[in-house]
Design a protein around this motif. Sequence first.
Motif, PDB file in Angstrom:
ATOM      1  N   ASN A 167       8.690  32.642  70.265  1.00 56.98           N
ATOM      2  CA  ASN A 167       9.404  31.997  69.166  1.00 56.98           C
ATOM      3  C   ASN A 167      10.242  30.825  69.677  1.00 56.98           C
ATOM      4  OD1 ASN A 167      10.828  31.430  66.797  1.00 56.98           O
ATOM      5  ND2 ASN A 167      12.094  33.267  66.902  1.00 56.98           N
ATOM      6  N   TYR A 168      11.017  31.072  70.709  1.00 57.66           N
ATOM      7  CA  TYR A 168      11.921  30.073  71.277  1.00 57.66           C
ATOM      8  C   TYR A 168      11.159  28.826  71.714  1.00 57.66           C
ATOM      9  CZ  TYR A 168      15.827  28.464  74.304  1.00 57.66           C
ATOM     10  OH  TYR A 168      16.838  27.757  74.907  1.00 57.66           O
ATOM     11  N   SER A 182       7.935  27.709  71.198  1.00 58.43           N
ATOM     12  CA  SER A 182       7.073  26.927  70.310  1.00 58.43           C
ATOM     13  C   SER A 182       7.845  26.291  69.161  1.00 58.43           C
ATOM     14  CB  SER A 182       5.941  27.803  69.768  1.00 58.43           C
ATOM     15  OG  SER A 182       4.912  26.991  69.245  1.00 58.43           O
ATOM     16  N   THR A 183       8.890  26.968  68.668  1.00 56.87           N
ATOM     17  CA  THR A 183       9.693  26.353  67.610  1.00 56.87           C
ATOM     18  C   THR A 183      10.424  25.129  68.147  1.00 56.87           C
ATOM     19  OG1 THR A 183       9.977  28.533  66.570  1.00 56.87           O
ATOM     20  CG2 THR A 183      11.454  26.773  65.859  1.00 56.87           C
ATOM     21  N   ARG A 184      10.977  25.244  69.352  1.00 58.04           N
ATOM     22  CA  ARG A 184      11.629  24.080  69.956  1.00 58.04           C
ATOM     23  C   ARG A 184      10.634  22.938  70.135  1.00 58.04           C
ATOM     24  NH1 ARG A 184      14.030  24.596  75.962  1.00 58.04           N
ATOM     25  NH2 ARG A 184      11.887  25.347  76.232  1.00 58.04           N
ATOM     26  N   ALA A 185       9.449  23.240  70.633  1.00 59.50           N
ATOM     27  CA  ALA A 185       8.449  22.194  70.881  1.00 59.50           C
ATOM     28  C   ALA A 185       8.072  21.463  69.592  1.00 59.50           C
ATOM     29  CB  ALA A 185       7.212  22.799  71.525  1.00 59.50           C
ATOM     30  N   MET A 186       8.064  22.185  68.472  1.00 58.19           N
ATOM     31  CA  MET A 186       7.746  21.547  67.190  1.00 58.19           C
ATOM     32  C   MET A 186       8.720  20.413  66.894  1.00 58.19           C
ATOM     33  SD  MET A 186       7.698  23.375  63.443  1.00 58.19           S
ATOM     34  CE  MET A 186       9.460  23.718  63.475  1.00 58.19           C
ATOM     35  N   PHE A 187      10.001  20.697  66.982  1.00 56.79           N
ATOM     36  CA  PHE A 187      10.994  19.657  66.726  1.00 56.79           C
ATOM     37  C   PHE A 187      10.966  18.575  67.809  1.00 56.79           C
ATOM     38  CE2 PHE A 187      12.848  22.973  64.007  1.00 56.79           C
ATOM     39  CZ  PHE A 187      13.136  22.225  62.878  1.00 56.79           C
ATOM     40  N   SER A 192      17.026  27.513  70.439  1.00 52.92           N
ATOM     41  CA  SER A 192      16.104  26.498  70.964  1.00 52.92           C
ATOM     42  C   SER A 192      16.055  25.282  70.056  1.00 52.92           C
ATOM     43  CB  SER A 192      14.705  27.094  71.140  1.00 52.92           C
ATOM     44  OG  SER A 192      14.049  27.315  69.912  1.00 52.92           O
ATOM     45  N   VAL A 193      16.197  25.499  68.745  1.00 55.71           N
ATOM     46  CA  VAL A 193      16.227  24.375  67.805  1.00 55.71           C
ATOM     47  C   VAL A 193      17.466  23.525  68.056  1.00 55.71           C
ATOM     48  CG1 VAL A 193      16.508  23.778  65.362  1.00 55.71           C
ATOM     49  CG2 VAL A 193      14.836  25.501  66.040  1.00 55.71           C
ATOM     50  N   ARG A 194      18.593  24.186  68.343  1.00 57.71           N
ATOM     51  CA  ARG A 194      19.813  23.434  68.640  1.00 57.71           C
ATOM     52  C   ARG A 194      19.614  22.548  69.869  1.00 57.71           C
ATOM     53  NH1 ARG A 194      24.463  26.884  70.854  1.00 57.71           N
ATOM     54  NH2 ARG A 194      25.297  27.257  68.780  1.00 57.71           N
ATOM     55  N   TYR A 237      28.021  31.318  69.314  1.00 60.60           N
ATOM     56  CA  TYR A 237      27.839  31.105  70.753  1.00 60.60           C
ATOM     57  C   TYR A 237      27.516  29.638  71.014  1.00 60.60           C
ATOM     58  CZ  TYR A 237      27.191  36.218  70.971  1.00 60.60           C
ATOM     59  OH  TYR A 237      27.344  37.591  70.873  1.00 60.60           O
ATOM     60  N   THR A 238      28.083  29.095  72.078  1.00 59.39           N
ATOM     61  CA  THR A 238      27.712  27.733  72.453  1.00 59.39           C
ATOM     62  C   THR A 238      26.307  27.684  73.030  1.00 59.39           C
ATOM     63  OG1 THR A 238      28.859  28.051  74.559  1.00 59.39           O
ATOM     64  CG2 THR A 238      30.060  26.908  72.809  1.00 59.39           C
ATOM     65  N   ASP A 239      25.780  28.813  73.470  1.00 65.48           N
ATOM     66  CA  ASP A 239      24.388  28.913  73.898  1.00 65.48           C
ATOM     67  C   ASP A 239      24.035  30.387  73.977  1.00 65.48           C
ATOM     68  OD1 ASP A 239      21.866  28.123  74.613  1.00 65.48           O
ATOM     69  OD2 ASP A 239      22.416  27.229  76.533  1.00 65.48           O
ATOM     70  N   ASN A 240      22.761  30.678  73.889  1.00 62.89           N
ATOM     71  CA  ASN A 240      22.283  32.058  74.030  1.00 62.89           C
ATOM     72  C   ASN A 240      20.816  31.999  74.432  1.00 62.89           C
ATOM     73  OD1 ASN A 240      22.335  34.876  74.009  1.00 62.89           O
ATOM     74  ND2 ASN A 240      23.336  34.979  71.995  1.00 62.89           N
ATOM     75  N   TYR A 241      20.282  33.137  74.846  1.00 65.88           N
ATOM     76  CA  TYR A 241      18.929  33.192  75.403  1.00 65.88           C
ATOM     77  C   TYR A 241      18.841  32.162  76.539  1.00 65.88           C
ATOM     78  CZ  TYR A 241      17.871  36.034  71.321  1.00 65.88           C
ATOM     79  OH  TYR A 241      17.877  37.030  70.378  1.00 65.88           O
ATOM     80  N   VAL A 242      19.736  32.297  77.487  1.00 61.25           N
ATOM     81  CA  VAL A 242      19.894  31.309  78.547  1.00 61.25           C
ATOM     82  C   VAL A 242      19.206  31.778  79.830  1.00 61.25           C
ATOM     83  CG1 VAL A 242      22.078  30.515  77.604  1.00 61.25           C
ATOM     84  CG2 VAL A 242      22.082  32.281  79.364  1.00 61.25           C
TER      85      VAL A 242
END
Length: 845
Positions: A575-576, A578-583, A625-627, A801-806
């Motif tokens: 999810n992380y 491929s969704t990021r790659a889309m944007f 990841s979108v962020r 959170y300022t970040d997660n899944y790091v």
Amino acid sequence: MNRNLLRVFSVACFLQACLLMEAKVIPLHDGWVLQGKYKATVPSTVMGVLTDNGEYPGLLEGTAYKNIDRTRFDVPWTYTRTFRLSPAELAGHVILQLDGISYRANVRLNGQLIADSTEICGTYTRHTLDITEKVKNVNLLEIEVSRARAGEPNAGYVDWNPRPADESLGIIRPVSIITCGDVMLKDPSVMSEVNATTLQEAWLQLSVGVRNFSQCEISGFLRGSFDGRSFQVPVTLKGGEEKLLNLTSDAVPQLYVMNPKLWWCHNMGTPTLYRMKLEFVSRERIEDSFTFRFGIREIGDFFTEEGNRGFTLNGRRVLVRGAGWTDDIFMRDTPKTYRLQLGYVSDMNLNAIRMENIWGNSQDVFELCDSLGIMVLPGWTCHWEWEEYLGKPCDELYGGMTSDKDISLMVRYLHDQVLWLRRHPSIICWFVGSDKIPCMPLEEKYRRLLRRIDPSRPYITSAKKLETQLSGTAGMKMAGPYDYVGPSYWYSHKAPGGAIGFNTETGIGAQLPQRESLERMLGKNPWPISSVWGYHCTASASSMGKLDKLQEVVEARYGTPQNLYDFLHKADLANYESTRAMFEAFRVNIPKTTGIIQWMLNAARPGLYWQLYDHYLVPNASYYSVRKGNASLQLIYDYGRKRIVAVNETFLPETLTAEAKLYSLGGDCIGSEQKTFNAESFAVEDVFPLPEFSGNAFLFLYLKDSQGHVIACNDYALTADMDVYDWDASDWISTPISHYADYRSLSEMPTATVAMEVDRQTAGGKTVLTIRLTNQSGIVAFFLRMALTDKQGCLVVPAHYTDNYVSLEPHTERKITCTIEGGRQEKYNLLLDGWNVKKYILKVK
């Protein structure tokens, strides 16, 4: 003599009441009773009221919703409320304003029928009822509502979730009492033309409805004021006349503004808002007044060489980056939930939401978008374009709204909604079709209507790349995918939904909630996957009703999951990435790209598909990841060309330094690059190629300003063995992957040791946790999730959170903050888990 004195006294009282007459709006929000026994607020649906009163506990968890009795909603339901009016409020005209009833209603005041269901009919119609002759000091209002029937254009949830059990039966928009003199002001709006070259001047046009409730001609003045300037315009109305006033800067010089403070979407500037006060004055009294906010901004559109539509804001091209909004299944959203969700949109660096429906149980959602600088793309739903959703035969090209009766209703819908909402600068267009286009007689009426009441925004006939004889191409595309594709898909010129043009709805399908939300939704210990999981996928009649595609992806890319934790780590990574790659692909391919809408933003019910945060308002992996992928200044890995590129979506050029480090699974640094360069405004810059590697590797990217401070970071898990697509087999759902990229070695990584420390500070009604993560190992600590829970084990919401899944490089540390509302005395547990770390829980004191 006494009788004459009484008459004189009565006349004096009447004249005094006229002078003291109050022009005001009295919202009827609280104090309602439904069906004689349920406490209710308005707006609401019947199901919303029933669940608020404790009926149907846990209805949306498990499969309980399957068994709900829908027949109880086949009969009318009645909302009742008393309200009081003072002598000053009774001195003028009294209006009952109904902004939205689903689907039809009989309205009674003090036992007398004042409007029946032939008049009060249609979800998106609004009604202004003059009740002056029927109202008194204490009043009883009864609104008997009946649900929409098959074939009627109601609010549509399409295939996102099962249909609302009550078909959204209720009073779904505000009810209010308006008191005024003989003249009422309605639906004001300010349209703007901006000097796109200098941005130093603007020409405004004020549009406002005026209605004379008396039978006599009235002459008076429309007075206005904003930003320290004021104006006055003479107006004459015949008895019973209602008309739309349109005042330009030619007629009203005060509407010409030098050095305006413009409204921008938040990633381009400040969304400045002005406040305008209007009054209609006649016979030395204020007949009515209206105060509203507006923005000075000009929306335009253009077409690329490939025929794709794009948007401009104040003359500057803007890449629309957003997600699809839906309301709660029982329309229970509140100003608080709107504020939280739109805060999420901003936090993810998205600048837009698309509404396939004109959602919102009030104007709150649009007011917030105005304030936050979030563009809104509202319009009609495909629910009315397909027989399985609408409930009657639909034309292959034009959908279900083709009869004379349908056309009249749809024009009324658009008229009422545009007038209600047009003052919001956040709204940048009107979609009048989704999967299909309006038939020609309907489109002719739409075009004529919008030229009259809102010529300031683009009018779009479809969310697909369809054409009409009157308007030509819609310039949009809706080619999928709606289910999983890998990161490289978005960069391929062969991908139907890839990075070119404006993709109005697309995504990777299943986007699972965090484990704690999942267990709340499905029950404790939901492993292995069962039919209960499938029930919480989509309600599509054709596909995506179970998790078979995601299971295939997890198995093929990452290896067989051993338990729920393992499955979620792997599903979250899919999810992380491929969704990021889309944007990111749409940003890298500017100017060939003009817009990208993730399908979807939120969830109408607890679900597993199409969401960046879940129904409980907890972000999932893709949120973070979108962020990262949408940060205004960012380094991005281009999967198509295997290069690192820099994107600058700010107004200013920047001198920046890019750093890249590539690690093997064993922790060796197998590549390192650094480069200082000038990043031009709204431009994409090639920085350097990806170093060669074999198997799997981790890429860490850092962007630094001229002072050496890290302003953005990004990291990727990569493989030399890429996805292979069967392009010829593409359909609207997805493109089959004939060979999956191989990430299975990630499951064989040795365990990393990560220390976690937390510092807790409370101030200003908020608690801030500073989390220090230290990787004490010589290998990468991969994909670490932090989850803050209360003493009941529930996730704390909201927790920002300022970040997660790091991921952490070997022998490095990261500081992450988590901010929560309140929390001064509460005790929390902070959980840390990840791909190659042992689960760890720290008590936060």
